[in-house]
Design a protein around this motif. Structure first.
Motif, PDB file in Angstrom:
ATOM      1  N   VAL A 326       0.793  -1.275  -0.071  1.00  0.00           N
ATOM      2  CA  VAL A 326      -0.027  -0.030   0.045  1.00  0.00           C
ATOM      3  C   VAL A 326       0.786   1.324   0.065  1.00  0.00           C
ATOM      4  CG1 VAL A 326      -1.422   1.371   1.714  1.00  0.00           C
ATOM      5  CG2 VAL A 326      -1.981  -1.042   0.851  1.00  0.00           C
ATOM      6  N   ALA A 327       1.993   1.096   0.797  1.00  0.00           N
ATOM      7  CA  ALA A 327       2.978   2.256   0.985  1.00  0.00           C
ATOM      8  C   ALA A 327       3.572   2.494  -0.402  1.00  0.00           C
ATOM      9  CB  ALA A 327       3.634   2.146   2.185  1.00  0.00           C
ATOM     10  N   ALA A 328       4.527   1.266  -0.808  1.00  0.00           N
ATOM     11  CA  ALA A 328       5.339   1.279  -1.976  1.00  0.00           C
ATOM     12  C   ALA A 328       4.287   1.717  -3.185  1.00  0.00           C
ATOM     13  CB  ALA A 328       5.939   0.018  -2.087  1.00  0.00           C
ATOM     14  N   TRP A 329       3.121   1.339  -3.363  1.00  0.00           N
ATOM     15  CA  TRP A 329       2.545   1.425  -4.614  1.00  0.00           C
ATOM     16  C   TRP A 329       1.607   2.727  -4.389  1.00  0.00           C
ATOM     17  CZ3 TRP A 329       0.967  -4.163  -5.972  1.00  0.00           C
ATOM     18  CH2 TRP A 329       1.881  -5.041  -6.381  1.00  0.00           C
ATOM     19  N   SER A 330       1.735   3.263  -3.496  1.00  0.00           N
ATOM     20  CA  SER A 330       0.559   4.643  -3.169  1.00  0.00           C
ATOM     21  C   SER A 330      -0.849   4.062  -3.535  1.00  0.00           C
ATOM     22  CB  SER A 330       1.029   5.925  -4.098  1.00  0.00           C
ATOM     23  OG  SER A 330       2.183   5.887  -3.889  1.00  0.00           O
ATOM     24  N   LEU A 331      -1.383   2.899  -3.059  1.00  0.00           N
ATOM     25  CA  LEU A 331      -2.728   2.531  -3.014  1.00  0.00           C
ATOM     26  C   LEU A 331      -3.534   2.945  -1.749  1.00  0.00           C
ATOM     27  CD1 LEU A 331      -2.096  -1.171  -4.101  1.00  0.00           C
ATOM     28  CD2 LEU A 331      -2.552   0.922  -5.804  1.00  0.00           C
ATOM     29  N   VAL A 352       6.006  -5.700 -11.276  1.00  0.00           N
ATOM     30  CA  VAL A 352       6.661  -4.724 -10.968  1.00  0.00           C
ATOM     31  C   VAL A 352       8.209  -5.096 -10.628  1.00  0.00           C
ATOM     32  CG1 VAL A 352       6.864  -3.097  -8.821  1.00  0.00           C
ATOM     33  CG2 VAL A 352       4.797  -3.527  -9.591  1.00  0.00           C
ATOM     34  N   ALA A 353       8.175  -6.064 -10.250  1.00  0.00           N
ATOM     35  CA  ALA A 353       9.691  -6.723  -9.794  1.00  0.00           C
ATOM     36  C   ALA A 353      10.428  -6.797 -11.273  1.00  0.00           C
ATOM     37  CB  ALA A 353       9.949  -8.091  -9.360  1.00  0.00           C
ATOM     38  N   ARG A 354       9.681  -6.876 -12.284  1.00  0.00           N
ATOM     39  CA  ARG A 354      10.270  -7.191 -13.634  1.00  0.00           C
ATOM     40  C   ARG A 354      10.510  -5.652 -14.267  1.00  0.00           C
ATOM     41  NH1 ARG A 354      10.227 -11.410 -11.777  1.00  0.00           N
ATOM     42  NH2 ARG A 354      10.084 -13.585 -12.745  1.00  0.00           N
ATOM     43  N   GLY A 355      10.097  -4.605 -13.578  1.00  0.00           N
ATOM     44  CA  GLY A 355      10.330  -3.395 -13.933  1.00  0.00           C
ATOM     45  C   GLY A 355       9.300  -2.520 -14.399  1.00  0.00           C
ATOM     46  N   ALA A 356       8.125  -3.109 -14.447  1.00  0.00           N
ATOM     47  CA  ALA A 356       7.041  -2.246 -14.741  1.00  0.00           C
ATOM     48  C   ALA A 356       6.545  -1.136 -13.424  1.00  0.00           C
ATOM     49  CB  ALA A 356       5.907  -2.844 -15.007  1.00  0.00           C
ATOM     50  N   ALA A 359       1.625   1.200 -11.427  1.00  0.00           N
ATOM     51  CA  ALA A 359       0.439   1.824 -12.137  1.00  0.00           C
ATOM     52  C   ALA A 359       0.057   1.123 -13.382  1.00  0.00           C
ATOM     53  CB  ALA A 359       0.281   3.115 -12.335  1.00  0.00           C
ATOM     54  N   ASP A 360       1.255   0.723 -14.135  1.00  0.00           N
ATOM     55  CA  ASP A 360       1.116  -0.022 -15.468  1.00  0.00           C
ATOM     56  C   ASP A 360       0.572  -1.292 -15.109  1.00  0.00           C
ATOM     57  OD1 ASP A 360       1.458   2.081 -16.915  1.00  0.00           O
ATOM     58  OD2 ASP A 360       3.674   1.818 -17.467  1.00  0.00           O
ATOM     59  N   ALA A 361       1.322  -1.974 -14.048  1.00  0.00           N
ATOM     60  CA  ALA A 361       1.173  -3.487 -13.847  1.00  0.00           C
ATOM     61  C   ALA A 361      -0.147  -3.535 -13.515  1.00  0.00           C
ATOM     62  CB  ALA A 361       2.196  -3.898 -12.686  1.00  0.00           C
ATOM     63  N   ARG A 362      -0.801  -2.689 -12.737  1.00  0.00           N
ATOM     64  CA  ARG A 362      -2.181  -3.022 -12.370  1.00  0.00           C
ATOM     65  C   ARG A 362      -3.298  -2.591 -13.470  1.00  0.00           C
ATOM     66  NH1 ARG A 362      -3.232   1.678  -8.773  1.00  0.00           N
ATOM     67  NH2 ARG A 362      -5.173   1.107  -8.652  1.00  0.00           N
ATOM     68  N   LYS A 363      -2.889  -1.704 -14.278  1.00  0.00           N
ATOM     69  CA  LYS A 363      -3.740  -1.168 -15.183  1.00  0.00           C
ATOM     70  C   LYS A 363      -3.972  -2.472 -16.329  1.00  0.00           C
ATOM     71  CE  LYS A 363      -2.987   0.648 -19.639  1.00  0.00           C
ATOM     72  NZ  LYS A 363      -2.201   1.775 -20.397  1.00  0.00           N
ATOM     73  N   TRP A 364      -2.627  -3.204 -16.515  1.00  0.00           N
ATOM     74  CA  TRP A 364      -2.909  -4.479 -17.320  1.00  0.00           C
ATOM     75  C   TRP A 364      -3.651  -5.569 -16.852  1.00  0.00           C
ATOM     76  CZ3 TRP A 364      -2.836  -3.181 -22.114  1.00  0.00           C
ATOM     77  CH2 TRP A 364      -2.262  -2.298 -22.729  1.00  0.00           C
ATOM     78  N   TRP A 365      -3.195  -5.949 -15.617  1.00  0.00           N
ATOM     79  CA  TRP A 365      -3.620  -7.183 -15.025  1.00  0.00           C
ATOM     80  C   TRP A 365      -5.095  -6.915 -14.607  1.00  0.00           C
ATOM     81  CZ3 TRP A 365      -1.704 -11.662 -15.677  1.00  0.00           C
ATOM     82  CH2 TRP A 365      -0.221 -11.654 -15.543  1.00  0.00           C
ATOM     83  N   LEU A 366      -5.660  -5.857 -14.183  1.00  0.00           N
ATOM     84  CA  LEU A 366      -6.738  -5.476 -13.768  1.00  0.00           C
ATOM     85  C   LEU A 366      -7.770  -5.142 -14.827  1.00  0.00           C
ATOM     86  CD1 LEU A 366      -6.774  -3.506 -10.486  1.00  0.00           C
ATOM     87  CD2 LEU A 366      -7.154  -6.008 -10.678  1.00  0.00           C
TER      88      LEU A 366
END
Ligand SMILES: [Zn+2]
Length: 495
Positions: A326-331, A352-356, A359-366
């Motif tokens: 929550v802190a690291a991703w500002s959620l 995210v660990a692979r460099g995304a 916000a982008d990682a959440r956008k594509w997966w959700l």
């Protein structure tokens, strides 16, 4: 008569409690060396100890004690420095000894809590105790219509499960939850399952019975401060059923009380198909079991140093992980819940660990991926695309090589087994046209085809440029970078 949920809650306040049984994932059983496996040939994993044959003596499984201490520590419990097993006496065909070795007034872990997140708010559920016992065998009723004993021609027993280490986690009564009682009960079991999975102490498969819940529910008249009689709904075997069982008991008990009746202390069965409970047997009191300290076993006295070693080796627990992400991703807590409920936490973290970016990682997966998972009836984590591939797609978009529409096509290609994102881009010819000369040619023809639009732009209506951008995007079959096209149009028309 059963009353509607909302109407019941206006007059009554529910109190619920949960007893959760968890089969531990040890290699061998609790008091013997038999394999603790699921689904073996009936009565192939048994020995004189777990069959309770005369003269056999139990020995405590050390790993089961360690696992129980782990669970107790993860649930913020105190760990007893000395405790004993007890005999719980009752007669049931699936219990070959006619008693179960359990713990009674001296449990291994006591007085903890588990925080659960519901609707963006944290609710603390008190833990009364965590104790260790052995599982029973299984009865199989043959010939009846429903697999129940009523109407069966005969019954068979399978003792493979008898003696598998079972941890029972008992909450304190949870009051003052009002309308949210069913949802909080479900969230508690879900959070507990995550904790147990993280600890690696059980496979926590509700459908195979390695995690099962008994749900206690009672109602008190609002404002009376007096708790009503509780019922115990047995073996509720899915998260959704936990929620439904609490809800249906609230509605049923409210109906009984409204009619001037009395709620009877009893066990009840939850029916998956109808979502209601029916009466089982009247509930035994502890005194009916004639508990006494198990004379065949020495007391369990885990040394402090060992408990501290176990504590130091605990993995990051779901609540700590939640706080960190929550802190690291500002959620917000709600955004975190959405990720978790979509089953996308793991894959987003890996992306995210692979460099995304988060916000982008959440956008594509959700977004795109959740939609495709939903269409194919699978979990997002089961899609045939790796977090590394999603991170690469996000990178290609960020660098301007792909726009969103092309990125969705790349994802489609990866899901269809056409290779890595770069391979799909090459094979399908999907890169954005970033060569300005190719774009300028398309812009020139768009300008020539739309003299009235050009006139409006030159009159100062710059937003009309959207029409030209659209024409260029169409001419390049969506492969242009729209922002760059707009820049070039502005330059070309000198506005
Ligand atoms: Zn055995």
């Amino acid at each position: 008569m059963t009353v509607m949920y909302e109407s019941a809650l206006q007059r009554y306040e529910p109190v619920f409690g949960l007893e959760t049984h968890v089969e531990l994932g040890t290699r061998t059983k609790m008091f013997c060396g038999c394999a603790a496996v699921f689904g073996a040939e009936p009565n192939s994993q048994v020995c004189p100890v777990c069959l309770g044959l005369p003269g056999s003596l139990p020995v405590v499984n050390r790993l089961a004690i360690e696992y129980t201490i782990k669970i107790g520590l993860a649930l913020n419990c105190s760990i007893a420095s000395w405790c004993r097993f007890a005999r719980k006496n009752y007669f049931y065909p699936d219990m070959p000894k006619n008693f179960q070795i359990s713990q009674y007034d001296e449990p291994l872990c006591t007085d903890g809590y588990l925080d659960v997140l519901v609707g963006g708010k944290t609710v603390r559920v008190g833990i009364e105790r965590v104790h260790l016992e052995e599982d029973t065998g299984k009865s199989l009723h043959v010939g009846g219509a429903t697999g129940r004993i009523q109407g069966a021609e005969y019954s068979l027993v399978d003792y493979n499960r008898a003696g598998i280490p079972l941890v029972e986690i008992v909450t304190k009564p949870v009051p003052d939850t009002g309308f949210l009682a069913p949802e909080i009960a479900k969230a508690y079991v879900s959070e507990l399952r995550d904790v147990l999975r993280t600890l690696g102490v059980s496979d926590v498969r509700m459908e195979e019975g390695s995690l099962r819940c008994d749900v206690n529910t009672s109602l008190s008249v609002r404002g009376s401060g007096v708790w009503g009689t509780r019922t115990e709904t047995k073996n509720v075997n899915s998260l959704r059923s936990v929620e439904r069982a609490v809800r249906s008991e609230i509605e049923r008990q409210a109906g009984v009380l409204d009619d001037g009746g009395r709620v009877i202390q009893e066990t009840r069965h939850f029916h998956e198909d109808t979502g209601v409970t029916t009466s089982g047997r009247s509930k035994e009191e502890a005194q009916d079991y004639r508990y006494f300290p198990e004379p065949d076993l020495v007391p369990v006295a885990p040394p402090r140093e060992w408990v501290e070693e176990v504590r130091a080796a605990l993995p990051e627990l779901p609540s700590a992980r939640r706080a960190r992400l929550v802190a690291a991703w500002s959620l917000t807590e709600l955004e975190f819940e959405a990720l978790r409920n979509a089953g996308a936490l793991e894959v987003v973290e890996q992306t995210v660990a692979r460099g995304a970016s988060p916000a982008d990682a959440r956008k594509w997966w959700l977004g795109e991926l959740a939609r495709r998972a939903n269409d194919s009836g699978v979990e997002v984590s089961e899609l045939l695309i790796t977090p590394a591939a999603v991170a690469r797609v996000a990178e290609l978009v960020a660098s301007g090589s792909l726009n969103d529409r092309l990125a969705r096509e790349v994802i489609e290609g990866v899901l269809e087994g056409e290779g890595t994102p770069d391979e799909v881009v090459a094979a399908r010819g999907l890169a954005v046209v970033s060569d300005d000369s190719a774009l300028l040619a398309a812009i020139d023809s768009a300008v020539a085809d739309n003299p009235d639009v050009v006139a409006r732009i030159r009159d100062g209506k710059v937003q009309a440029a959207g029409v030209l951008v659209g024409a260029v995007m169409k001419a390049t079959r969506g492969k242009a970078d729209a922002a760059r096209v707009r820049e070039l149009i502005v330059e070309r028309l000198g506005v």
